[in-house]
Design a protein around this motif. Structure first.
Motif, mmCIF file in Angstrom:
data_model
loop_
_atom_site.group_PDB
_atom_site.id
_atom_site.type_symbol
_atom_site.label_atom_id
_atom_site.label_comp_id
_atom_site.label_asym_id
_atom_site.label_seq_id
_atom_site.Cartn_x
_atom_site.Cartn_y
_atom_site.Cartn_z
ATOM 1 N N SER A 15 0.832 -1.200 0.000
ATOM 2 C CA SER A 15 0.000 0.000 0.000
ATOM 3 C C SER A 15 0.864 1.247 0.000
ATOM 4 C CB SER A 15 -0.915 0.008 1.232
ATOM 5 O OG SER A 15 -0.150 0.203 2.411
ATOM 6 N N ARG A 16 0.251 2.379 -0.243
ATOM 7 C CA ARG A 16 0.998 3.642 -0.141
ATOM 8 C C ARG A 16 1.499 3.849 1.278
ATOM 9 N NH1 ARG A 16 -3.782 6.924 -2.781
ATOM 10 N NH2 ARG A 16 -3.717 6.152 -4.933
ATOM 11 N N ASP A 17 0.736 3.371 2.279
ATOM 12 C CA ASP A 17 1.170 3.512 3.671
ATOM 13 C C ASP A 17 2.373 2.648 3.965
ATOM 14 O OD1 ASP A 17 0.921 4.625 6.254
ATOM 15 O OD2 ASP A 17 -0.169 2.864 6.968
ATOM 16 N N GLY A 18 2.705 1.745 3.045
ATOM 17 C CA GLY A 18 3.885 0.916 3.198
ATOM 18 C C GLY A 18 5.122 1.473 2.535
ATOM 19 N N VAL A 19 5.064 2.746 2.107
ATOM 20 C CA VAL A 19 6.188 3.384 1.422
ATOM 21 C C VAL A 19 6.422 4.763 2.038
ATOM 22 C CG1 VAL A 19 7.120 4.149 -0.784
ATOM 23 C CG2 VAL A 19 5.621 2.154 -0.702
ATOM 24 N N GLY A 20 7.651 5.002 2.488
ATOM 25 C CA GLY A 20 7.941 6.236 3.198
ATOM 26 C C GLY A 20 7.711 7.491 2.393
ATOM 27 N N CYS A 21 8.090 7.494 1.110
ATOM 28 C CA CYS A 21 7.984 8.709 0.314
ATOM 29 C C CYS A 21 6.542 9.088 0.018
ATOM 30 C CB CYS A 21 8.793 8.601 -0.976
ATOM 31 S SG CYS A 21 8.251 7.301 -2.109
#
Length: 479
Positions: A15-21
């Motif tokens: 998910s997007r929440d799994g990517v810092g940027c």
């Protein structure tokens, strides 16, 4: 563009929440560094929040209702040319390493070589999901909450194998392709559950200090009969003994995001060591997201942002260092591949080259579609993203409508709001104009699935098969 080679890196259930940027919770320094040297698409979506349909759409550049790979039991089998076929005809060496989730390695999927390919079980896939009208109780989700915390798993071992085979190919074979360009698809399984995580990556996250679950537990939206049916079918949340276990599961998910990020870092370093970093267009993405407890759901299979939103990064020649605000989709990968190879034909597909999106002014009114027609869905789910709005059609039932500008967490469903009737009418008209009538799409999906059920011997034969809730690891020892 001085593009010579084309590299696609895909994760599963990132998910997007799994990517810092993306402002996410997970620590992903290698993916973040890649994004910093290219274009990050802030509003990218999967064509379907489940593996097989999402990957068929990614491969063919066609939405699910166009390629008719509706479910995890109707896999892609080379029946429509995908972007690797096009690149192969243009003289590229086309190679895949890792998960494909197509029917079989015996089909012509467009790759010259499939290294350690993970395909659908028995060439059939998850057949139980076909029984969405006949059997709404066949899914056992209890193992999800049990397989959490520290430890290794066949999925983790498989991803290390994918990493190792990729490093070997980049070291030994990418340099030897001096007379022709290459295309490489590297596909990891993580952070897809089971949520068992190597200790060193789990230690990065304190379960007691994670951002809270948004709108967990029994929610008012479950009064919607479609979501209520899905919640009963995918009852993952009911099997957690307490909130502490949920927190451990979420920490494990973020740890797996960091685990796969480390593998991505290894691949990018190998690409640079091979002297191919500067002439290779790189696309990094995921097949779909992960709900991670939000709205009381885990895994995917719904139309909330956590499930259908995906990271999407374009780096290399021709990719400006910026954030693109136009809606994007995995169906955009095929025209991107054609663009990178300077080939014609992209205009025949519904997607748009990511190079074009990245180098043009943002178009917030661009429309993209996500669909779900698999297990647990008593009717089709069709989600349209355009501007500030998300409209979800459930043929035969009331729709959902969210204003993502004022309500990014999707807490207020405007599907029955009298003040928003005009917005709903406009969004449905746009869905119909751009993609087709949702009722007709829904009817076509059920008809194709009825035919597939008969091909498999009927309802009783499907019920007699062994069920599973994630694809077991099995791949050829030799290429």
């Amino acid at each position: 563009m001085a593009v010579r080679n084309f590299l696609v890196i895909m994760m599963d259930e990132l998910s997007r929440d799994g990517v810092g940027c993306y402002g996410g919770t997970a620590l992903t320094p290698h993916i973040d560094t890649l994004a910093a040297r290219g274009t990050r698409f802030a509003k990218a979506y999967t064509p379907s929040p489940i593996c097989v349909p999402a990957r068929a759409a990614f491969h063919t550049g066609l939405y699910v209702h166009q390629n008719r790979c509706w479910t995890n039991a109707q896999p892609y089998h080379g029946q429509i040319d995908g972007w690797p076929h096009h690149l192969r005809r243009a003289g590229y060496e086309t190679v895949s390493i890792g998960k494909l989730h197509y029917r079989s390695a015996q089909d012509d999927n467009g790759f010259d070589r499939e290294i350690a390919p993970l395909h659908c079980v028995g060439g059939e896939g998850w057949v139980m999901g076909l029984l969405r009208r006949q059997d709404h109780t066949c899914y056992d989700a209890s193992g999800f909450a049990a397989d959490i915390g520290p430890g290794d798993d066949p999925y983790t071992d498989y991803d290390r194998t994918v990493r190792d085979r990729t490093l070997a190919w980049l070291r030994d074979e990418s340099r030897s392709a001096a007379d022709s360009p290459w295309s490489l698809f590297v596909s990891f399984v993580r952070p897809h559950y089971p949520l068992t995580c190597p200790q060193e990556f789990l230690d990065l996250y304190d379960p007691d200090r994670l951002p809270p679950i948004r709108h967990g537990g029994a929610r008012a939206e479950y009064r919607h009969p479609v979501l209520n049916a899905m919640r009963q079918y995918c009852d993952y949340d009911d099997h957690f003994p307490d909130d502490r276990a949920r927190a451990v599961a979420r920490a494990s998910y973020f740890g797996l995001c960091s685990f796969v990020d480390a593998l991505v870092g290894d691949v990018l370093r190998a690409l640079e060591a091979a002297g191919r970093l500067e002439d290779t267009a790189i696309v990094l993405t995921a097949d779909h997201g992960e709900m991670n407890g939000h709205h009381g759901f885990w895994t995917k299979m719904v139309m909330y942002e956590d499930a259908i939103g995906v990271p999407l990064i374009l780096a290399g020649p021709g990719a400006p260092r910026e954030i693109c605000g136009s809606q994007a989709s995995l169906v955009d990968i095929l025209p991107t591949a054609l663009d990178a190879a300077q080939m014609e034909g992209g205009a025949a597909y519904p997607g748009t080259s990511l190079f074009d999106l990245a180098n043009a002014p943002d178009d917030p009114d661009r429309t993209v579609l996500s669909e779900y027609h698999d297990g647990g869905s008593i009717t089709g789910f069709l989600s349209l993203r355009c501007g500030r709005w998300k409209y979800v059609a459930y043929p035969g039932f009331a729709p959902q409508l969210f204003d993502l500008a004022s309500d990014p967490d999707e807490t207020v469903d405007l599907g029955l709001s009298a003040d928003h009737e005009g917005v709903r009418d406009r969004m449905r008209a746009r869905m119909t104009s751009n993609f087709g009538d949702p009722d007709a799409i829904n009817d076509r999906a059920f008809a194709d699935q009825a035919a597939r059920i008969e091909e498999l011997g009927g309802v009783a034969a499907i019920r007699a098969r062994t069920n599973y809730d994630h694809t077991p690891i099995s791949y050829p020892d030799e290429d």
